[in-house]
Design a protein around this motif. Structure first.
Motif, short mmCIF file in Angstrom:
data_model
loop_
_atom_site.label_atom_id
_atom_site.label_comp_id
_atom_site.label_asym_id
_atom_site.label_seq_id
_atom_site.Cartn_x
_atom_site.Cartn_y
_atom_site.Cartn_z
N ARG A 145 -14.57 39.70 -68.85
CA ARG A 145 -13.66 38.98 -69.74
C ARG A 145 -12.46 39.87 -70.07
O ARG A 145 -12.60 41.05 -70.29
CB ARG A 145 -14.39 38.61 -71.03
CG ARG A 145 -13.52 37.98 -72.07
CD ARG A 145 -13.95 38.54 -73.44
NE ARG A 145 -12.93 38.46 -74.41
CZ ARG A 145 -12.04 39.40 -74.69
NH1 ARG A 145 -12.03 40.52 -74.02
NH2 ARG A 145 -11.15 39.24 -75.62
N PHE B 292 -12.05 34.11 -68.76
CA PHE B 292 -13.42 34.27 -68.32
C PHE B 292 -13.47 33.99 -66.81
O PHE B 292 -13.45 32.83 -66.41
CB PHE B 292 -14.34 33.31 -69.07
CG PHE B 292 -14.23 33.43 -70.57
CD1 PHE B 292 -14.90 34.43 -71.25
CD2 PHE B 292 -13.43 32.57 -71.30
CE1 PHE B 292 -14.81 34.55 -72.63
CE2 PHE B 292 -13.32 32.67 -72.67
CZ PHE B 292 -14.00 33.67 -73.34
N LYS C 77 -4.85 34.98 -74.89
CA LYS C 77 -5.95 34.07 -74.60
C LYS C 77 -7.00 34.82 -73.79
O LYS C 77 -6.67 35.58 -72.89
CB LYS C 77 -5.44 32.87 -73.80
CG LYS C 77 -6.50 31.89 -73.44
CD LYS C 77 -5.96 30.75 -72.63
CE LYS C 77 -7.13 29.84 -72.34
NZ LYS C 77 -6.91 28.81 -71.44
N SER C 78 -8.27 34.59 -74.13
CA SER C 78 -9.35 35.21 -73.35
C SER C 78 -9.50 34.49 -72.02
O SER C 78 -9.47 33.26 -71.96
CB SER C 78 -10.67 35.14 -74.13
OG SER C 78 -10.62 36.02 -75.22
N GLU D 279 -8.07 39.65 -71.70
CA GLU D 279 -7.08 38.86 -72.43
C GLU D 279 -5.78 38.81 -71.65
O GLU D 279 -5.39 39.80 -71.02
CB GLU D 279 -6.84 39.45 -73.82
CG GLU D 279 -8.02 39.27 -74.73
CD GLU D 279 -7.74 39.75 -76.15
OE1 GLU D 279 -6.75 40.48 -76.36
OE2 GLU D 279 -8.52 39.39 -77.03
N SER E 295 -18.02 44.61 -75.14
CA SER E 295 -18.28 43.28 -75.68
C SER E 295 -19.58 43.27 -76.46
O SER E 295 -20.49 44.05 -76.18
CB SER E 295 -18.39 42.27 -74.54
OG SER E 295 -17.17 42.18 -73.85
N SER F 250 -17.49 34.12 -82.36
CA SER F 250 -17.86 34.97 -81.22
C SER F 250 -17.53 34.27 -79.91
O SER F 250 -17.59 33.04 -79.82
CB SER F 250 -19.36 35.28 -81.26
OG SER F 250 -19.69 36.00 -82.41
N GLU F 251 -17.21 35.07 -78.91
CA GLU F 251 -16.93 34.50 -77.59
C GLU F 251 -18.18 34.34 -76.76
O GLU F 251 -18.20 33.54 -75.83
CB GLU F 251 -15.93 35.38 -76.85
CG GLU F 251 -14.55 35.33 -77.46
CD GLU F 251 -13.54 36.14 -76.69
OE1 GLU F 251 -12.43 35.63 -76.51
OE2 GLU F 251 -13.86 37.27 -76.28
N ILE G 29 -20.68 30.73 -73.34
CA ILE G 29 -19.32 31.24 -73.54
C ILE G 29 -18.60 30.30 -74.49
O ILE G 29 -18.58 29.08 -74.28
CB ILE G 29 -18.56 31.30 -72.19
CG1 ILE G 29 -19.22 32.29 -71.24
CG2 ILE G 29 -17.09 31.66 -72.42
CD1 ILE G 29 -18.64 32.30 -69.84
N ASN G 30 -18.03 30.85 -75.54
CA ASN G 30 -17.21 30.07 -76.47
C ASN G 30 -15.75 30.28 -76.08
O ASN G 30 -15.14 31.28 -76.43
CB ASN G 30 -17.46 30.52 -77.91
CG ASN G 30 -16.54 29.84 -78.90
OD1 ASN G 30 -15.93 28.83 -78.60
ND2 ASN G 30 -16.45 30.40 -80.08
N ASP G 31 -15.19 29.34 -75.35
CA ASP G 31 -13.79 29.45 -74.94
C ASP G 31 -12.89 28.48 -75.71
O ASP G 31 -11.84 28.09 -75.24
CB ASP G 31 -13.65 29.27 -73.43
CG ASP G 31 -14.14 27.92 -72.95
OD1 ASP G 31 -14.64 27.13 -73.76
OD2 ASP G 31 -14.00 27.65 -71.74
#
Length: 148
Positions: free
Chosen positions: A41, A55, A52-53, A43, A105, A138-139, A130-132
């Motif tokens: 991951r 993935f 923005k992250s 940015e 992470s 948390s991600e 994954i929290n996008d």
């Protein structure tokens, strides 16, 4: 004044050994294929001061799958037992901003049963998500987790 090779050598060895003692333990022994995937991951700046992250596909491939991770419990509240905590590749007494590389992470863990805090490595298995969404949560999550 005469140059004393032995004293110079002793001084250099002392300074060198002090430098070795000050090295931060990076805990490479906890790096597993799953931790390596999580570390992919990164940015990307999308506008000035807005990031923005990202993935990558290799990381997205383990989304919604059950995985195992070794790590250290990082409490998110006061107590001795936890059902929710952060899992880190470095122990709580280590500064995650120090040492080599980037900030490791962490994964937010939601256990099926409570777990006692320990300063030792724990091995956790759960459903990786994954929290996008871009919110401030948390991600990475490990849900319905169990200690192995």
């Amino acid at each position: 004044m005469r140059f004393d090779f032995k004293r110079c050598l002793l001084f250099c060895l002392t300074v060198w050994s002090m430098n070795l003692a000050a090295q931060v333990n990076v805990h490479k022994e906890l790096r597993t294929p799953n931790w390596n995937l999580i570390a992919l991951r990164y940015e990307k700046q999308v506008k000035p001061l807005v990031f923005k992250s990202i993935f990558p596909a290799e990381l997205r491939a383990i989304n919604n799958t059950v995985i195992e991770l070794p790590g250290f419990i990082i409490p998110t509240k006061v107590g001795n037992t936890f059902s929710t905590f952060m899992l880190s590749i470095v122990p709580i007494e280590s500064c995650p901003f120090c040492g080599t590389g980037d900030i490791p992470s962490m994964v937010e863990v939601k256990m099926l049963k409570t777990i006692k805090w320990t300063d030792k490595v724990v091995r956790i298995r759960g459903k990786f998500l994954i929290n996008d969404s871009g919110d401030n949560r948390s991600e990475f999550y490990l849900l319905n987790a169990e200690q192995l």
